[in-house]
Design an enzyme around this catalytic site. Sequence first.
Site, PDB file in Angstrom:
ATOM      1  N   LYS A  43      58.733  35.849 103.665  1.00 13.49           N
ATOM      2  CA  LYS A  43      58.902  37.253 102.273  1.00 13.49           C
ATOM      3  C   LYS A  43      59.754  38.309 103.145  1.00 13.49           C
ATOM      4  CE  LYS A  43      53.173  36.864 100.870  1.00 13.49           C
ATOM      5  NZ  LYS A  43      52.024  36.698 100.675  1.00 13.49           N
TER       6      LYS A  43
ATOM      7  N   TYR B 242      52.602  34.924  90.882  1.00  9.07           N
ATOM      8  CA  TYR B 242      51.259  35.964  91.444  1.00  9.07           C
ATOM      9  C   TYR B 242      50.227  36.168  90.015  1.00  9.07           C
ATOM     10  CZ  TYR B 242      52.016  36.054  96.210  1.00  9.07           C
ATOM     11  OH  TYR B 242      52.842  35.579  97.704  1.00  9.07           O
TER      12      TYR B 242
HETATM   13  P1  IDP Z   1      47.318  33.718 100.700  1.00 10.05           P
HETATM   14  O1  IDP Z   1      48.890  34.326 100.268  1.00 10.05           O
HETATM   15  O2  IDP Z   1      47.382  33.443 101.877  1.00 10.05           O
HETATM   16  O3  IDP Z   1      47.422  31.928 100.114  1.00 10.05           O
HETATM   17  P2  IDP Z   1      46.242  35.402  98.160  1.00 10.05           P
HETATM   18  O4  IDP Z   1      44.706  35.240  98.304  1.00 10.05           O
HETATM   19  O5  IDP Z   1      46.255  33.758  97.463  1.00 10.05           O
HETATM   20  O6  IDP Z   1      46.237  34.681 100.143  1.00 10.05           O
HETATM   21  O7  IDP Z   1      46.489  36.302  98.523  1.00 10.05           O
HETATM   22  C1  IDP Z   1      48.467  36.511  97.716  1.00 10.05           C
HETATM   23  C2  IDP Z   1      48.833  37.543  98.858  1.00 10.05           C
HETATM   24  O8  IDP Z   1      48.639  38.901  98.135  1.00 10.05           O
HETATM   25  C3  IDP Z   1      48.487  37.792 100.145  1.00 10.05           C
HETATM   26  O9  IDP Z   1      49.201  36.008 101.014  1.00 10.05           O
HETATM   27  C4  IDP Z   1      48.167  38.874 100.884  1.00 10.05           C
HETATM   28  O10 IDP Z   1      50.082  38.820 100.426  1.00 10.05           O
HETATM   29  C5  IDP Z   1      47.918  39.904  99.656  1.00 10.05           C
HETATM   30  N1  IDP Z   1      46.607  40.415  99.960  1.00 10.05           N
HETATM   31  C6  IDP Z   1      46.457  39.777  99.266  1.00 10.05           C
HETATM   32  N2  IDP Z   1      44.915  40.285  99.339  1.00 10.05           N
HETATM   33  C7  IDP Z   1      44.761  41.153  99.515  1.00 10.05           C
HETATM   34  C8  IDP Z   1      43.682  42.876 100.456  1.00 10.05           C
HETATM   35  O11 IDP Z   1      42.983  42.139 100.266  1.00 10.05           O
HETATM   36  N3  IDP Z   1      45.143  43.535 100.802  1.00 10.05           N
HETATM   37  C9  IDP Z   1      46.375  43.626 100.036  1.00 10.05           C
HETATM   38  N4  IDP Z   1      47.272  42.852  99.804  1.00 10.05           N
HETATM   39  C10 IDP Z   1      46.879  41.268 100.073  1.00 10.05           C
END
Ligand code: IDP
Length: 142
Positions: free
Chosen positions: A11, A51
């Site tokens: 990223k 996303y």
């Molecule tokens: P992952 O990247 O581990 O698969 P996901 O739940 O798919 O996790 O979330 C995508 C991305 O969104 C995360 O990697 C992170 O950058 C961001 N994200 C997810 N949940 C949160 C949150 O609760 N607060 C802030 N950013 C979040």
Amino acid sequence: MAIERTLSIIKPNAVAKDAIGAILGRFEAAGLKIVAARMLHMSREQASAFYAIHQGKPFFDELVDFMISGPVMVQVLEGEDAVAKNREIMGATNPAQAAPGTIRADFADSFTENAAHGSDSPENAAVEIAFFFPEGVCPRTR
Ligand code: IDP
């Protein structure tokens, strides 16, 4: 164990701190082969589409703003159990909970700026690989 492919993104915050080499080295050291790679600066449309599953969630706008804040390095990793292995190397989504020595523990700056993305299932990996590499990916023979 099955040979799988998974989609990995370094990223913008990790690219900005010159951690591309260190992160790619961790994948290779763990036995994951890099079978495709490209650097790009995503448009808002691309990041929103990638996303799309998170659209409407409270962190969505911040996530998209972050993902288009600078270039990303996108690669396809191939190897035994690649999806799970990559997520293990990355560590938990929330870097505060990421195990020591994982990419997110070492390179994240916040929950949003958590340094790396990795597909969460072989099915999603196929969709995500086609998103960034619509021309297909060559098999590695050695
Ligand atoms: P992952 O990247 O581990 O698969 P996901 O739940 O798919 O996790 O979330 C995508 C991305 O969104 C995360 O990697 C992170 O950058 C961001 N994200 C997810 N949940 C949160 C949150 O609760 N607060 C802030 N950013 C979040």
